[in-house]
Design an enzyme around this catalytic site. Sequence first.
Site, PDB file in Angstrom:
ATOM      1  CE  LYS A 169      -4.499   0.733   0.058  1.00 39.61           C
ATOM      2  NZ  LYS A 169      -5.550  -0.163  -0.444  1.00 39.61           N
ATOM      3  N   GLY A 190     -18.091   7.402  -3.610  1.00 43.39           N
ATOM      4  CA  GLY A 190     -17.005   7.417  -4.595  1.00 43.39           C
ATOM      5  C   GLY A 190     -17.097   6.188  -5.475  1.00 43.39           C
ATOM      6  N   GLY A 193     -18.615   3.139  -3.302  1.00 48.62           N
ATOM      7  CA  GLY A 193     -19.954   3.369  -2.762  1.00 48.62           C
ATOM      8  C   GLY A 193     -20.990   3.669  -3.831  1.00 48.62           C
TER       9      GLY A 193
HETATM   10  P1  NAD Z   1     -13.149   7.406  -3.602  1.00 49.31           P
HETATM   11  O1  NAD Z   1     -12.086   8.398  -3.430  1.00 49.31           O
HETATM   12  O2  NAD Z   1     -13.666   7.139  -4.975  1.00 49.31           O
HETATM   13  O3  NAD Z   1     -14.403   7.789  -2.691  1.00 49.31           O
HETATM   14  C1  NAD Z   1     -14.325   7.981  -1.313  1.00 49.31           C
HETATM   15  C2  NAD Z   1     -15.697   8.375  -0.831  1.00 49.31           C
HETATM   16  O4  NAD Z   1     -15.671   8.522   0.591  1.00 49.31           O
HETATM   17  C3  NAD Z   1     -16.216   9.710  -1.379  1.00 49.31           C
HETATM   18  O5  NAD Z   1     -17.559   9.596  -1.694  1.00 49.31           O
HETATM   19  C4  NAD Z   1     -16.068  10.656  -0.201  1.00 49.31           C
HETATM   20  O6  NAD Z   1     -17.002  11.671  -0.291  1.00 49.31           O
HETATM   21  C5  NAD Z   1     -16.332   9.729   0.948  1.00 49.31           C
HETATM   22  N1  NAD Z   1     -15.759  10.244   2.185  1.00 49.31           N
HETATM   23  C6  NAD Z   1     -14.557  10.832   2.384  1.00 49.31           C
HETATM   24  N2  NAD Z   1     -14.422  11.204   3.667  1.00 49.31           N
HETATM   25  C7  NAD Z   1     -15.549  10.824   4.293  1.00 49.31           C
HETATM   26  C8  NAD Z   1     -16.032  10.931   5.618  1.00 49.31           C
HETATM   27  N3  NAD Z   1     -15.296  11.518   6.574  1.00 49.31           N
HETATM   28  N4  NAD Z   1     -17.249  10.419   5.901  1.00 49.31           N
HETATM   29  C9  NAD Z   1     -18.002   9.839   4.939  1.00 49.31           C
HETATM   30  N5  NAD Z   1     -17.626   9.727   3.666  1.00 49.31           N
HETATM   31  C10 NAD Z   1     -16.415  10.220   3.355  1.00 49.31           C
HETATM   32  O7  NAD Z   1     -12.627   6.083  -2.913  1.00 49.31           O
HETATM   33  P2  NAD Z   1     -13.085   4.589  -3.172  1.00 49.31           P
HETATM   34  O8  NAD Z   1     -12.185   3.998  -4.178  1.00 49.31           O
HETATM   35  O9  NAD Z   1     -14.559   4.532  -3.367  1.00 49.31           O
HETATM   36  O10 NAD Z   1     -12.693   3.930  -1.763  1.00 49.31           O
HETATM   37  C11 NAD Z   1     -13.603   3.931  -0.657  1.00 49.31           C
HETATM   38  C12 NAD Z   1     -13.180   2.801   0.267  1.00 49.31           C
HETATM   39  O11 NAD Z   1     -13.212   1.585  -0.456  1.00 49.31           O
HETATM   40  C13 NAD Z   1     -11.770   2.920   0.851  1.00 49.31           C
HETATM   41  O12 NAD Z   1     -11.735   2.390   2.137  1.00 49.31           O
HETATM   42  C14 NAD Z   1     -10.958   2.052  -0.088  1.00 49.31           C
HETATM   43  O13 NAD Z   1      -9.760   1.587   0.516  1.00 49.31           O
HETATM   44  C15 NAD Z   1     -11.961   0.946  -0.337  1.00 49.31           C
HETATM   45  N6  NAD Z   1     -11.654   0.165  -1.534  1.00 49.31           N
HETATM   46  C16 NAD Z   1     -11.762   0.705  -2.772  1.00 49.31           C
HETATM   47  C17 NAD Z   1     -11.434  -0.074  -3.876  1.00 49.31           C
HETATM   48  C18 NAD Z   1     -11.573   0.453  -5.280  1.00 49.31           C
HETATM   49  O14 NAD Z   1     -11.332  -0.322  -6.209  1.00 49.31           O
HETATM   50  N7  NAD Z   1     -11.993   1.691  -5.483  1.00 49.31           N
HETATM   51  C19 NAD Z   1     -10.991  -1.388  -3.705  1.00 49.31           C
HETATM   52  C20 NAD Z   1     -10.923  -1.909  -2.417  1.00 49.31           C
HETATM   53  C21 NAD Z   1     -11.254  -1.113  -1.343  1.00 49.31           C
END
Ligand code: NAD
Length: 412
Positions: free
Chosen positions: A103, A217, A220
């Site tokens: 990471k 994001g 979600g």
């Molecule tokens: P992203 O940057 O696309 O979105 C992050 C989202 O979290 C945004 O909607 C933002 O508004 C929201 N956010 C930020 N701070 C916040 C807070 N304090 N309270 C509530 N919401 C908040 O990121 P992502 O890729 O969607 O990742 C989100 C999670 O999923 C992370 O934990 C990431 O590690 C995990 N994840 C993502 C992937 C992937 O492929 N995108 C894979 C595995 C795990």
Amino acid sequence: MNTPFANYVERITKTAKLLNISEKTVSALITPDAVIEKDITITKDDGSSVTLPAYRVQFNNSRGPYKGGIRFHSAADLDEVKALAAAMAIKCAVVGIPMGGGKGGVTFDPKSFSRKEIEEVSRAWARSMASSIGVDKDIPAPDVYTTPEIMSYMLDEYEKVVGHSEPGMITGKPLALGGSLGRGIATAQGGMFVLEELIGVLGKNRNEMRVIVQGFGNAGYTMASILHKLGYTIVGLSDSKNAIYSKEGLDPEHVMKIKKEKGSVSDVSGVEVLTNEELLVSSCDILVPAALDNQIRDDNANNIQASIIVELANGPTTPDADAILNEKGVVLIPDVLANAGGVTVSYFEWVQNRQGYYWAEEEVESKLHIIMKKSFQDVWMFAQENKLPLRDGAFALAVKRIVEAMELRGRV
Ligand code: NAD
């Protein structure tokens, strides 16, 4: 409250007791192979310069090269990056892909940087880490606030340093640079596949399931959108600013349109506006944390109303909260399984880059479905046979697989 890495150590210690693993092996499982810390300096648009802490943590390559995303966030400190790297090693083992854990992160708030400044940060990260990463060594990918566009800058900068083309050094790239079809939706799709398996074994009907998704994001929004199309009712959504709730149900695509036009999910009309904290404990059947870590803790776990939790975010639940949820009978699909669709399709992207031959989207989706379904069944069976919550089952299966590889290499 424990730090994210302390949470990881606690979980490994618990798993080690269950599997009767030696202290020497436990020590190897909680010690990163490498912690790379750099200061990166970039020039801001106004000509001033700023220096930011940058990290890459590499955790256990006994099953294959290190693999894991890069996070741009003001809370992305070394402890968090270490915990996320360790979780990647576990996650790859849960879904049986031949990779270890990695990471990266840069501690800063990308929302206060321009697009050009973010490009500078991305290029500086790739330059400073170039000797430690590579297609057979360590393959980064997107994470919170890093995008396919950022992967392009990193690939470009890395290839300038090494002097040859190497698309498989990073995944989550745009299609034009060797990305995989299906990668953008893979995390959510994988989460949906395991949720559908769970609904199946629990004998529930998706048309009666009310869902809250925290975070809007990549993970979600896509999850909310896929579940909505399948017939689940999305009653709550949130972004970093606000949360919204509607008993009648929300259309995630409409919410995204309004968010793009006006700035926040709370600009949607006719909905109840809540805080993120309030959303987590609102009425629903399925809660999908898809934002940040440490969201479900001992101070709010008791008030969670969902009977199913699908952890699309990494580390959203603390070990204390886990104990409370187990006591309440909540079934939780842990992050190392629920969001492993992302790394699985990243692995497919790496395979395609190495072959120089690209698959159709249906092929990616069907291969992902096979892996997620089998991984759910493996974890479910192991957990049932050993009377464990799914997280403990997933950790135990993964640790067994990692320890087997370490033993075969004579590392423990
Ligand atoms: P992203 O940057 O696309 O979105 C992050 C989202 O979290 C945004 O909607 C933002 O508004 C929201 N956010 C930020 N701070 C916040 C807070 N304090 N309270 C509530 N919401 C908040 O990121 P992502 O890729 O969607 O990742 C989100 C999670 O999923 C992370 O934990 C990431 O590690 C995990 N994840 C993502 C992937 C992937 O492929 N995108 C894979 C595995 C795990």
